[in-house]
Design a protein around this motif. Structure first.
Motif, PDB file in Angstrom:
ATOM      1  N   ARG A   1       0.850  -1.190   0.000  1.00 19.31           N
ATOM      2  CA  ARG A   1       0.000   0.000   0.000  1.00 19.31           C
ATOM      3  C   ARG A   1       0.884   1.237   0.000  1.00 19.31           C
ATOM      4  N   LEU A   2       0.687   2.108  -1.002  1.00 16.73           N
ATOM      5  CA  LEU A   2       1.387   3.385  -1.078  1.00 16.73           C
ATOM      6  C   LEU A   2       0.384   4.474  -0.732  1.00 16.73           C
ATOM      7  N   ASP A   3       0.638   5.190   0.372  1.00 15.84           N
ATOM      8  CA  ASP A   3      -0.281   6.233   0.827  1.00 15.84           C
ATOM      9  C   ASP A   3      -0.566   7.235  -0.286  1.00 15.84           C
ATOM     10  N   GLY A   4      -1.825   7.558  -0.460  1.00 18.33           N
ATOM     11  CA  GLY A   4      -2.244   8.513  -1.471  1.00 18.33           C
ATOM     12  C   GLY A   4      -2.384   7.911  -2.855  1.00 18.33           C
ATOM     13  N   LEU A   5      -1.955   6.676  -3.028  1.00 21.03           N
ATOM     14  CA  LEU A   5      -2.014   6.032  -4.335  1.00 21.03           C
ATOM     15  C   LEU A   5      -2.941   4.819  -4.300  1.00 21.03           C
ATOM     16  N   GLY A   6      -2.556   3.798  -3.576  1.00 22.61           N
ATOM     17  CA  GLY A   6      -3.389   2.610  -3.493  1.00 22.61           C
ATOM     18  C   GLY A   6      -2.590   1.376  -3.155  1.00 22.61           C
ATOM     19  N   THR A   7      -3.194   0.207  -3.406  1.00 22.15           N
ATOM     20  CA  THR A   7      -2.619  -1.068  -3.015  1.00 22.15           C
ATOM     21  C   THR A   7      -2.396  -1.955  -4.234  1.00 22.15           C
ATOM     22  N   PHE A   8      -1.247  -2.618  -4.255  1.00 20.17           N
ATOM     23  CA  PHE A   8      -0.870  -3.557  -5.305  1.00 20.17           C
ATOM     24  C   PHE A   8      -0.809  -4.950  -4.693  1.00 20.17           C
ATOM     25  N   ARG A   9      -1.304  -5.953  -5.431  1.00 21.87           N
ATOM     26  CA  ARG A   9      -1.203  -7.337  -4.969  1.00 21.87           C
ATOM     27  C   ARG A   9      -1.208  -8.271  -6.161  1.00 21.87           C
ATOM     28  N   LEU A  10      -0.649  -9.470  -5.969  1.00 23.37           N
ATOM     29  CA  LEU A  10      -0.625 -10.467  -7.028  1.00 23.37           C
ATOM     30  C   LEU A  10      -1.956 -11.209  -7.093  1.00 23.37           C
ATOM     31  N   THR A  11      -2.395 -11.520  -8.302  1.00 25.35           N
ATOM     32  CA  THR A  11      -3.560 -12.374  -8.510  1.00 25.35           C
ATOM     33  C   THR A  11      -3.192 -13.422  -9.550  1.00 25.35           C
ATOM     34  N   LEU A  12      -3.998 -14.451  -9.637  1.00 27.77           N
ATOM     35  CA  LEU A  12      -3.755 -15.525 -10.594  1.00 27.77           C
ATOM     36  C   LEU A  12      -4.912 -15.641 -11.566  1.00 27.77           C
ATOM     37  N   ASP A  13      -4.597 -15.847 -12.829  1.00 29.16           N
ATOM     38  CA  ASP A  13      -5.583 -16.177 -13.853  1.00 29.16           C
ATOM     39  C   ASP A  13      -5.461 -17.690 -14.035  1.00 29.16           C
TER      40      ASP A  13
ATOM     41  N   ARG B   1      -0.821 -11.908 -12.421  1.00 29.41           N
ATOM     42  CA  ARG B   1      -1.102 -10.503 -12.706  1.00 29.41           C
ATOM     43  C   ARG B   1      -0.947  -9.670 -11.441  1.00 29.41           C
ATOM     44  N   VAL B   2      -0.827  -8.369 -11.639  1.00 28.05           N
ATOM     45  CA  VAL B   2      -0.806  -7.437 -10.516  1.00 28.05           C
ATOM     46  C   VAL B   2      -2.124  -6.683 -10.524  1.00 28.05           C
ATOM     47  N   GLN B   3      -2.828  -6.735  -9.408  1.00 20.73           N
ATOM     48  CA  GLN B   3      -4.073  -5.979  -9.271  1.00 20.73           C
ATOM     49  C   GLN B   3      -3.775  -4.714  -8.490  1.00 20.73           C
ATOM     50  N   PHE B   4      -4.259  -3.595  -9.003  1.00 13.86           N
ATOM     51  CA  PHE B   4      -4.107  -2.314  -8.325  1.00 13.86           C
ATOM     52  C   PHE B   4      -5.469  -1.815  -7.894  1.00 13.86           C
ATOM     53  N   THR B   5      -5.599  -1.414  -6.640  1.00  9.44           N
ATOM     54  CA  THR B   5      -6.826  -0.832  -6.117  1.00  9.44           C
ATOM     55  C   THR B   5      -6.504   0.560  -5.596  1.00  9.44           C
ATOM     56  N   PRO B   6      -7.071   1.597  -6.202  1.00  6.16           N
ATOM     57  CA  PRO B   6      -6.800   2.956  -5.720  1.00  6.16           C
ATOM     58  C   PRO B   6      -7.209   3.123  -4.264  1.00  6.16           C
ATOM     59  N   GLN B   7      -6.488   3.994  -3.572  1.00  7.94           N
ATOM     60  CA  GLN B   7      -6.778   4.251  -2.158  1.00  7.94           C
ATOM     61  C   GLN B   7      -8.166   4.832  -1.998  1.00  7.94           C
ATOM     62  N   ARG B   8      -8.840   4.407  -0.946  1.00  9.03           N
ATOM     63  CA  ARG B   8     -10.168   4.926  -0.617  1.00  9.03           C
ATOM     64  C   ARG B   8     -10.009   6.157   0.251  1.00  9.03           C
ATOM     65  N   GLU B   9     -10.860   7.140   0.015  1.00 15.24           N
ATOM     66  CA  GLU B   9     -10.851   8.354   0.819  1.00 15.24           C
ATOM     67  C   GLU B   9     -12.272   8.667   1.242  1.00 15.24           C
ATOM     68  N   GLY B  10     -12.422   9.389   2.333  1.00 14.55           N
ATOM     69  CA  GLY B  10     -13.741   9.777   2.805  1.00 14.55           C
ATOM     70  C   GLY B  10     -14.214   8.878   3.915  1.00 14.55           C
ATOM     71  N   ASN B  11     -15.460   9.079   4.303  1.00 14.80           N
ATOM     72  CA  ASN B  11     -16.048   8.300   5.389  1.00 14.80           C
ATOM     73  C   ASN B  11     -16.255   6.860   4.962  1.00 14.80           C
ATOM     74  N   THR B  12     -16.068   5.979   5.901  1.00 13.50           N
ATOM     75  CA  THR B  12     -16.311   4.569   5.620  1.00 13.50           C
ATOM     76  C   THR B  12     -17.555   4.063   6.338  1.00 13.50           C
ATOM     77  N   LYS B  13     -18.359   4.994   6.873  1.00  7.36           N
ATOM     78  CA  LYS B  13     -19.602   4.602   7.522  1.00  7.36           C
ATOM     79  C   LYS B  13     -20.627   4.227   6.471  1.00  7.36           C
ATOM     80  N   ARG B  14     -21.495   3.334   6.826  1.00  6.13           N
ATOM     81  CA  ARG B  14     -22.536   2.872   5.896  1.00  6.13           C
ATOM     82  C   ARG B  14     -23.348   4.054   5.381  1.00  6.13           C
ATOM     83  N   GLY B  15     -23.523   4.118   4.073  1.00  3.19           N
ATOM     84  CA  GLY B  15     -24.331   5.167   3.462  1.00  3.19           C
ATOM     85  C   GLY B  15     -23.543   6.433   3.148  1.00  3.19           C
TER      86      GLY B  15
END
Length: 174
Positions: A85-97, A117-131
């Protein structure tokens, strides 16, 4: 003419942001969808290093050196089974096809893995409360979406300068 604006995502600092879209017809569903269009060649590491050097106290050559080593460092950590996880960017992880087998006795990792493969998920920002609204750090707010036109994608020599996913000499999936 009203231009679509996106309020999705993080913030930008006093920048005018424009992106392009086109109408894409989906044959299976019979409906039109807006599709983002990438214009021009990818921004290269050198230009990213120049921009980062302008907004920081680090020299362009130092930024370029760090960016040049980033892929290898990420790969080393992911080979250890870790996500990165790179702050302000997101998270990288390996996946398999992979392909599956019906019987456990037929399980063979080496035969079933088609690609790593490498999966990238951009960092989440804001409230994480439901709704509450959650945004992704790489998606700027206030993007002004302009309809794509051939003129916008034509270079000075008159050639088409658009790119579709997967073009540009690199495999986006690894």
């Amino acid at each position: 003419m009203d231009r679509p604006k996106s309020d999705i995502g993080g913030s930008t600092k006093n920048s005018i942001i424009m992106a392009f879209y086109k109408k894409q017809f989906h044959k299976e569903t019979g409906v039109y969808y807006p599709q983002a269009v990438t214009v021009g060649n990818p921004v290269e590491t050198k230009e990213v290093a120049e921009r980062l050097a302008q907004i920081s106290t680090v020299s362009k050559s130092d930024v370029a050196a760090v960016l040049g080593d980033l892929a290898g460092v990420l790969a080393d950590f992911m080979k250890q089974g870790k996500s990165v996880r790179l702050d302000g960017l997101g998270t990288f992880r390996l996946t398999l096809d992979t392909t599956g087998v019906k019987e456990e006795k037929d399980f063979d990792f080496n035969k079933q893995v088609k690609a790593v493969r490498v999966q990238f998920t951009p960092q989440r920002e804001g409230n994480t409360k439901r709704g509450e609204t959650i945004t992704r750090g790489l998606v700027s707010t206030g993007i002004e979406w302009l309809p794509f036109s051939a003129e916008a994608a034509t270079t000075d020599d008159g050639t088409d300068d658009t790119q579709q996913p997967g073009e540009g000499g690199e495999d986006p999936l690894g």
